[in-house]
Design an enzyme around this catalytic site. Sequence first.
Site, PDB file in Angstrom:
ATOM      1  CB  SER A   1      65.148  67.782  78.583  1.00 15.86           C
ATOM      2  OG  SER A   1      63.940  67.851  78.695  1.00 15.86           O
TER       3      SER A   1
ATOM      4  CE1 TYR B   1      65.187  72.900  76.297  1.00 18.27           C
ATOM      5  CE2 TYR B   1      63.524  71.329  76.914  1.00 18.27           C
ATOM      6  CZ  TYR B   1      64.462  72.043  77.314  1.00 18.27           C
ATOM      7  OH  TYR B   1      65.014  71.736  78.475  1.00 18.27           O
TER       8      TYR B   1
END
Length: 245
Positions: A141, A154
């Site tokens: 990501s 995350y």
Amino acid sequence: MEWKNKTVVITGASSGIGEATAERFTGEGANVVLAARRKERLENLQHKLSDTPGKVAIKETDVTSQQQVEDLIDFAINEFNQVDVLFNNAGLMPLSFMKNRKLDEWERMVDVNIKGVLYGIHAVLPHMMERNTGHIITTSSVAGHEIMPSGAVYSGTKFAARIIMEGLGKEMAASNIRTTTISPGAVATELTDTITDKEVQDMFKNSFDFTPLESKDIAEAVFYAVNQPKSVDVNEIIVRPTQQG
Ligand code: NJP
């Protein structure tokens, strides 16, 4: 590259980026194994892709189970003789502020976003090393490159996934096994559905003023990486919406 008789295994194939990537590869004639927990979604996708050139098989898989990930790779080899590409794409993003102490969500992110990737590498590596060919791809990501409030865990998992892939790539440099980390910016998928922290939900409602990517934009990046000549190893790709800062 000729994709007929090549096999691509995709985790997190029941929606979003995984689904779009499956579509991209079956369109090229590859055999694709769709893996995720929601079997009905996989069956629907298999049906949708039934008139594409490639063959599609499904395997209900929870990537937090090492045994199920081993079974997935065994299934793919039994079904199609080989695994040419493993796309470790399953992931979840229940963003939350650390003060809200959502321990179960932190643990789930570690289990899926890190351990799920490790189980995939563990399961497929002997097969790829025996054949001295293969390509392992993992979805990290932009959050694996930078950090924002509510993204501590995350981002931690996506940094970890990216660095594990970098380490794997260095170790595999003497072989013909290639590794790629894909780091998407915001993509319009179901990913934000896992956010339960009300403060983050409110923050999200107010903060996005740009058009997100579509899943097929990331599928295209995956396809680009694997479709290079054998001597070319595309290790990292970051794809953001043009207007995302
Ligand atoms: O989201 P979504 P994306 N075992 O929710 C699966 C990363 N990413 O396509 O099991 C097996 O549509 C789940 O399947 P199911 C993100 O971190 C995205 O956007 O049936 N599978 C579903 O197929 C993730 O790594 C954005 O519920 C499990 C899939 O994961 C990847 O892109 C931005 C599972 C999630 O699909 C794909 O996510 C970014 C388990 N235990 C990175 N748990 C973005 N969308 O903006 C979940 O930077 N799945």
